[in-house]
Write a protein that holds these residues in place. Structure first.
Motif, PDB file in Angstrom:
ATOM      1  N   ALA A  12       6.044  50.523 -45.706  1.00 48.59           N
ATOM      2  CA  ALA A  12       5.510  51.483 -45.378  1.00 48.59           C
ATOM      3  C   ALA A  12       4.905  51.916 -43.500  1.00 48.59           C
ATOM      4  O   ALA A  12       5.986  53.194 -43.964  1.00 48.59           O
ATOM      5  N   THR A  13       5.644  51.121 -43.016  1.00 46.39           N
ATOM      6  CA  THR A  13       5.538  51.616 -41.819  1.00 46.39           C
ATOM      7  C   THR A  13       7.353  51.719 -41.592  1.00 46.39           C
ATOM      8  O   THR A  13       6.952  52.948 -40.999  1.00 46.39           O
ATOM      9  N   ARG A  14       7.925  50.616 -41.632  1.00 47.29           N
ATOM     10  CA  ARG A  14       9.289  51.376 -42.363  1.00 47.29           C
ATOM     11  C   ARG A  14       9.763  52.913 -42.416  1.00 47.29           C
ATOM     12  O   ARG A  14      10.786  53.214 -42.034  1.00 47.29           O
ATOM     13  N   ILE A  15       9.490  53.344 -43.440  1.00 56.63           N
ATOM     14  CA  ILE A  15       9.024  54.159 -44.033  1.00 56.63           C
ATOM     15  C   ILE A  15       8.816  55.407 -42.744  1.00 56.63           C
ATOM     16  O   ILE A  15       9.406  56.533 -42.452  1.00 56.63           O
ATOM     17  N   ALA A  16       7.756  55.570 -42.564  1.00 57.38           N
ATOM     18  CA  ALA A  16       6.777  56.399 -42.045  1.00 57.38           C
ATOM     19  C   ALA A  16       7.960  56.359 -40.303  1.00 57.38           C
ATOM     20  O   ALA A  16       7.993  57.983 -39.238  1.00 57.38           O
ATOM     21  N   SER A  17       8.271  55.164 -39.941  1.00 61.51           N
ATOM     22  CA  SER A  17       8.897  55.245 -38.503  1.00 61.51           C
ATOM     23  C   SER A  17      10.287  55.807 -38.627  1.00 61.51           C
ATOM     24  O   SER A  17      10.704  56.309 -37.371  1.00 61.51           O
ATOM     25  N   GLY A  18      11.061  55.541 -39.496  1.00 61.14           N
ATOM     26  CA  GLY A  18      12.088  56.246 -39.858  1.00 61.14           C
ATOM     27  C   GLY A  18      11.757  57.822 -40.090  1.00 61.14           C
ATOM     28  O   GLY A  18      12.530  58.821 -39.681  1.00 61.14           O
ATOM     29  N   SER A  19      10.695  58.364 -40.978  1.00 62.06           N
ATOM     30  CA  SER A  19      10.791  59.406 -40.914  1.00 62.06           C
ATOM     31  C   SER A  19      10.348  60.448 -39.464  1.00 62.06           C
ATOM     32  O   SER A  19      10.595  61.593 -39.067  1.00 62.06           O
ATOM     33  N   ILE A  20       9.437  60.038 -38.596  1.00 57.77           N
ATOM     34  CA  ILE A  20       8.849  60.436 -37.336  1.00 57.77           C
ATOM     35  C   ILE A  20      10.455  60.337 -36.151  1.00 57.77           C
ATOM     36  O   ILE A  20      10.467  61.435 -35.721  1.00 57.77           O
ATOM     37  N   SER A  21      11.122  58.794 -36.442  1.00 56.91           N
ATOM     38  CA  SER A  21      12.559  59.200 -35.685  1.00 56.91           C
ATOM     39  C   SER A  21      12.965  60.473 -36.028  1.00 56.91           C
ATOM     40  O   SER A  21      14.531  60.798 -34.892  1.00 56.91           O
ATOM     41  N   SER A  22      13.390  60.538 -37.874  1.00 63.55           N
ATOM     42  CA  SER A  22      14.356  61.152 -38.203  1.00 63.55           C
ATOM     43  C   SER A  22      14.455  62.861 -37.195  1.00 63.55           C
ATOM     44  O   SER A  22      14.780  63.808 -37.379  1.00 63.55           O
ATOM     45  N   SER A  23      13.394  63.204 -36.704  1.00 62.09           N
ATOM     46  CA  SER A  23      12.780  64.182 -35.881  1.00 62.09           C
ATOM     47  C   SER A  23      11.971  64.252 -34.558  1.00 62.09           C
ATOM     48  O   SER A  23      10.832  64.957 -34.916  1.00 62.09           O
ATOM     49  N   LYS A  24      13.104  63.613 -33.850  1.00 64.54           N
ATOM     50  CA  LYS A  24      12.335  63.200 -32.383  1.00 64.54           C
ATOM     51  C   LYS A  24      11.415  64.596 -31.531  1.00 64.54           C
ATOM     52  O   LYS A  24      10.502  64.149 -31.446  1.00 64.54           O
ATOM     53  N   LEU A  25      12.601  65.647 -31.847  1.00 64.57           N
ATOM     54  CA  LEU A  25      12.073  66.528 -31.172  1.00 64.57           C
ATOM     55  C   LEU A  25      10.200  66.616 -31.827  1.00 64.57           C
ATOM     56  O   LEU A  25       9.205  67.522 -30.772  1.00 64.57           O
ATOM     57  N   ARG A  26      10.437  67.335 -33.226  1.00 61.00           N
ATOM     58  CA  ARG A  26       9.098  67.634 -33.415  1.00 61.00           C
ATOM     59  C   ARG A  26       8.024  66.776 -33.430  1.00 61.00           C
ATOM     60  O   ARG A  26       6.860  67.534 -32.876  1.00 61.00           O
TER      61      ARG A  26
END
Length: 409
Positions: A12-26
């Motif tokens: 879950a942490t990896r998925i959440a981190s990937g979602s956050i990093s995929s929209s860095k500016l936002r």
């Protein structure tokens, strides 16, 4: 079971981190709202503690365990009132204090100054520190103690504690009375306080009260400064002084608590600390409310971005549910993402807030006070904001119908 839960958490942490990093500016802009909010909370809470400490320092700088009786009316306090307070149980010292405008001359230069008549106990009562020489004693007659700026800067030449100056008063009939005084000491360079009465002591002149009254042709005292033996009994001793003075002025016991019925006012260190403490608490509360508004705005930003994320990932949610993710797994995943953004912002906000509080306190010349529990508070607040702001979007994601989610365009 515990190992399985750990694996799920890591995934879950990896998925959440990937979602956050995929929209860095936002993600950065969302985090910025929390950074500002938490930093504001830390700065304002720290400033509130600094103001409280500042007020406490200001009160204690006036003196230790002090009790002051003063009046706006003339001819209220005389030797009898001084002896009455001096004989009150729990009093370790008492001094008259009377301020009169006068002139001081050194060589060929003359300055208008505030001249204060006191006795030997006044130094200990008001916590006066000396730069050179010593303070007045009850045996001194034509001796004086000068403020630092007055002695070292005002006359062009430095006045030492062995110099001689002329001090003059003008009596009510216009007669000018002038005497020569030996400078016995010079006060330590001071700062102006909020309770200083006559302002900074750097421009003040102290002389024996007996000499002042002799020169001005008066007998009364402007105020009586006393010191309690210990901080624990200030209130009790102050009440006893009040009762004795009230009886002396013929005030009924039932009216002792009514200041309007008395020709004098009594204040003590406890009263002043309570008043300044209440002022400091009110200021802290006001600053904290302003900070919480910023934090609330930041939490709205997180909720908004999480709702957008849920909408954008609708098909992904459908796929996850179709391969076996439960509603609680989906909810935990989005809640974790919200908390990660908030906690990261909280850590940055705490660091920036601590540094910002230090800079502001230095600029305002406040005592640097940073309660380290604020670090815990900053992290806790950021977690709570993350959970609060992410709960609704996470539930929305968890409650999606997998078939509808897969059909979403």
């Amino acid at each position: 079971m515990r190992g399985k839960n750990m694996i799920q958490f890591v995934q879950a942490t990896r998925i959440a981190s990937g979602s956050i990093s995929s929209s860095k500016l936002r993600s950065a802009l969302t985090t910025l709202g929390i950074v500002i909010g938490v930093a504001a909370v830390i700065i304002n809470a720290s400033l509130g503690a600094s103001f409280n400490q500042f007020f406490t320092d200001e009160v204690t700088s006036v003196g230790s365990n002090f009790i002051i009786a003063y009046s706006d009316q003339p001819n209220i306090f005389y030797d009898s009132e001084l002896e009455m307070i001096e004989n009150t149980p729990g009093i370790s010292g008492v001094s008259p204090r009377k301020t009169v405008s006068g002139e001081i001359s050194y060589l060929s230069d003359t300055k208008s100054v505030s001249i204060v008549g006191v006795n030997g106990d006044f130094q200990e009562i008001q916590g006066i520190e000396m730069e050179e020489g010593s303070f007045l004693t009850d045996k001194d007659i034509y001796s004086t103690v000068l403020g630092y700026d007055l002695a070292k800067e005002e006359f062009g030449r430095s006045i030492s504690h062995r110099s001689t100056v002329d001090i003059a008063f003008r009596q009510e009939d216009g007669t000018l009375i002038e005497k020569s005084f030996k400078v016995k000491g010079v006060l330590e360079d001071s700062k102006e306080t909020i309770l200083g009465g006559d302002g900074s002591t750097d421009m003040i002149v102290y002389i024996p009260i007996s000499v002042m009254n002799e020169m001005t042709g008066e007998e009364d005292y402007g105020a009586l400064f006393a010191m309690a033996e210990s901080s624990e009994n200030i209130g009790t001793v102050s009440d006893e002084v009040d009762k004795r003075l009230a009886r002396n002025f013929g005030i009924p016991q039932r009216d002792i608590g009514n200041d309007d019925s008395k020709p004098y006012v009594i204040i003590d260190q406890v009263d002043v600390l309570e008043e300044t403490g209440a002022l400091g608490d009110a200021l802290s509360s006001f600053l904290l409310v302003l900070a919480l508004v910023s934090l609330f705005v930041g939490s709205i930003g997180i909720m908004n971005i999480m709702l957008v994320t849920v909408t954008e990932r609708t098909r992904e949610i459908g796929i996850m549910k179709s391969v076996g993710y439960s509603s609680s797994n989906i909810q935990s995943l989005f809640l974790l993402e919200s908390v990660m953004v908030s906690v990261f912002g909280g850590l940055m906000g705490t660091a920036i807030g601590g540094f910002g509080a230090y800079i502001i306190e230095e600029a305002l010349k406040l005592p640097p006070v940073f309660p380290f529990k604020l670090i815990e508070i900053g992290i806790l607040v950021s977690v709570l904001v993350g959970v609060g702001a992410g709960l609704y979007p996470a539930r929305k994601a968890a409650n999606m119908n997998p078939v509808d989610a897969l059909r979403y365009e």
